[in-house]
Design a protein around this motif. Structure first.
Motif, PDB file in Angstrom:
ATOM      1  N   GLU A 148       0.818  -1.205   0.000  1.00  0.00           N
ATOM      2  CA  GLU A 148       0.000   0.000   0.000  1.00  0.00           C
ATOM      3  C   GLU A 148       0.856   1.260   0.000  1.00  0.00           C
ATOM      4  O   GLU A 148       0.468   2.277  -0.567  1.00  0.00           O
ATOM      5  CB  GLU A 148      -0.938  -0.010   1.212  1.00  0.00           C
ATOM      6  CG  GLU A 148      -2.018  -1.048   1.073  1.00  0.00           C
ATOM      7  CD  GLU A 148      -3.137  -0.835   2.073  1.00  0.00           C
ATOM      8  OE1 GLU A 148      -3.093   0.194   2.774  1.00  0.00           O
ATOM      9  OE2 GLU A 148      -4.014  -1.691   2.145  1.00  0.00           O
ATOM     10  N   ASP A 168      -4.783   2.972   2.109  1.00  0.00           N
ATOM     11  CA  ASP A 168      -6.165   2.486   2.131  1.00  0.00           C
ATOM     12  C   ASP A 168      -6.518   1.799   3.445  1.00  0.00           C
ATOM     13  O   ASP A 168      -7.634   1.889   3.917  1.00  0.00           O
ATOM     14  CB  ASP A 168      -6.391   1.511   0.967  1.00  0.00           C
ATOM     15  CG  ASP A 168      -6.275   2.228  -0.368  1.00  0.00           C
ATOM     16  OD1 ASP A 168      -6.507   3.453  -0.373  1.00  0.00           O
ATOM     17  OD2 ASP A 168      -5.938   1.585  -1.376  1.00  0.00           O
ATOM     18  N   LYS A 239      -9.145  10.248   2.433  1.00  0.00           N
ATOM     19  CA  LYS A 239      -8.402   8.990   2.452  1.00  0.00           C
ATOM     20  C   LYS A 239      -8.903   8.063   3.576  1.00  0.00           C
ATOM     21  O   LYS A 239      -8.632   6.872   3.567  1.00  0.00           O
ATOM     22  CB  LYS A 239      -6.916   9.309   2.642  1.00  0.00           C
ATOM     23  CG  LYS A 239      -5.971   8.231   2.240  1.00  0.00           C
ATOM     24  CD  LYS A 239      -5.957   7.982   0.736  1.00  0.00           C
ATOM     25  CE  LYS A 239      -5.488   6.578   0.443  1.00  0.00           C
ATOM     26  NZ  LYS A 239      -5.871   6.084  -0.850  1.00  0.00           N
TER      27      LYS A 239
END
Ligand SMILES: [Zn+2]
Ligand SMILES: [Zn+2]
Ligand SMILES: [Zn+2]
Length: 362
Positions: A148, A168, A239
């Motif tokens: 990620e 994420d 986010k």
């Protein structure tokens, strides 16, 4: 007091502080642990977790050597003290040397402890292990963090000693000796503090710094604080999967104009008030049509004939917020430091006015 001892002490102190806190100049000169040991650390992009396992260990070791470095330097700077021959050195220096040797030994022991079992005892690995599925180790979690981190859509901000990275799944804070990690799903973010700084050193813009507490539902994961500029807050929220809570007393202002409007309003409150002549009805503000007109421009900064400001004869037509927005809209966005002192034309008659001339209606 021009002795080489004092000069060396001051120079070493400055060097040590800069080496530990790494201001931008040190970064550009490459004088950071990350740069000096980049060959051994590997690349952060290729393997985020293993990079930081090594980086925290190396940083701890390098920093723990600083007092010893000072002692060695002093052996040369103050040769009359005979420091290079500890048995003959003054008592206080012998004690200092003992501590200067013990410190890296202790740091070395700690790093050795961390690195055993392929770093399984490092605090970062132990935190990741809390998120591991039964029968798969922390390395599997680390691999997911690495993947990620490589994505370009992660949120990343902050100074080198306190970087904030949100991917994420993860919320992370990269500090000098530690990396804090919390999984978004279980984490609750709360804005606990907002502090306003008049001007930030690099941009000349007023900034608001927010402190957010990242608390995990799992008690084993220790909560940590992250700091960011309020202008980045929107991007952070995008986010995050869960909404950010906000402590009751905290107000978040995201843009420069929000910050300016607040300053504008508080300055105008301090000006003399304007009493409407009896019988004059106040109409709705022609800017927003939401509230009644609330300000009148009365030249009050200087005598009627003096200065650049002119008297405006318009009836009250604007509310305080719209007048503030108008004022802000006429400013140079690159030079916020000049905003408060500038003069702008009345939106209706073009008479020039300054903030001192804006009067609230009583
Ligand atoms: Zn208005
Ligand atoms: Zn006017
Ligand atoms: Zn004026």
């Amino acid at each position: 007091m021009d002795s080489p001892e004092v000069t060396f002490t001051l120079a070493y102190l400055v060097f040590a502080v800069c080496f530990v806190f790494t201001p931008n100049e040190f970064h550009s000169a490459g004088l950071t642990v990350q740069n000096l040991l980049s060959g051994w650390l590997g690349s952060e992009d290729a393997a985020f977790v293993s990079y930081h396992l090594r980086r925290t260990a190396a940083t701890l070791l390098c920093h723990s050597l600083l007092p010893l470095g000072y002692y060695v330097g002093m052996c040369f700077a103050a040769s009359d003290k005979r420091l290079h021959w500890p048995a003959q050195a003054p008592e206080a220096w012998r004690l200092f040397l003992l501590l200067a040797v013990l410190l890296p030994c202790a740091a070395g022991a700690l790093v050795y402890h961390w690195a055993r079992d392929r770093w399984a005892r490092h605090p970062l690995a132990r935190t990741l292990a809390l998120y591991a599925l039964p029968r798969s180790g922390w390395a599997a979690v680390a691999a997911s963090v690495d993947t990620e981190f490589r994505r370009i859509d992660k949120f990343a901000t902050g100074a080198p000693g306190a970087r904030v990275i949100v991917t994420d799944t993860w919320v992370m804070k990269v500090a000098t000796y530690r990396v804090h990690v919390a999984r978004q799903q279980e984490a609750q973010l709360t804005v606990t503090e907002s502090r306003q700084h008049e001007l930030s050193p690099d941009s000349n813009l007023p900034v608001q710094l927010l402190t957010l507490r990242v608390a995990s539902a799992s008690p084993a994961v220790r909560p940590f604080d992250i700091r960011l500029n309020s202008a980045e807050y929107g991007e952070l929220c995008e986010k995050l999967q869960a909404p950010v809570r906000r402590a009751a007393h905290v107000v978040i202002r995201q843009s420069l104009s929000d910050l300016f409007l607040e300053t504008f309003a508080s300055l105008v409150e301090g000006n003399q008030a304007y009493a409407v002549p009896s019988g004059q009805e106040l109409e709705a503000c022609i800017g927003c049509m939401q509230t009644r007109a609330g300000v009148k421009l009365v030249k009050s900064c200087q005598d009627a004939a003096a200065g650049e400001c002119q008297q405006c004869y318009c009836r009250p037509m604007w509310c305080l917020t719209c007048m503030g927005k108008w004022f802000a809209s006429r400013q140079d966005p690159q030079r916020p430091d000049t905003w408060l002192a500038s003069r702008v034309p009345c939106p209706t008659c073009r008479a020039r006015f300054c903030i001192l001339d804006v009067c609230c209606i009583r």
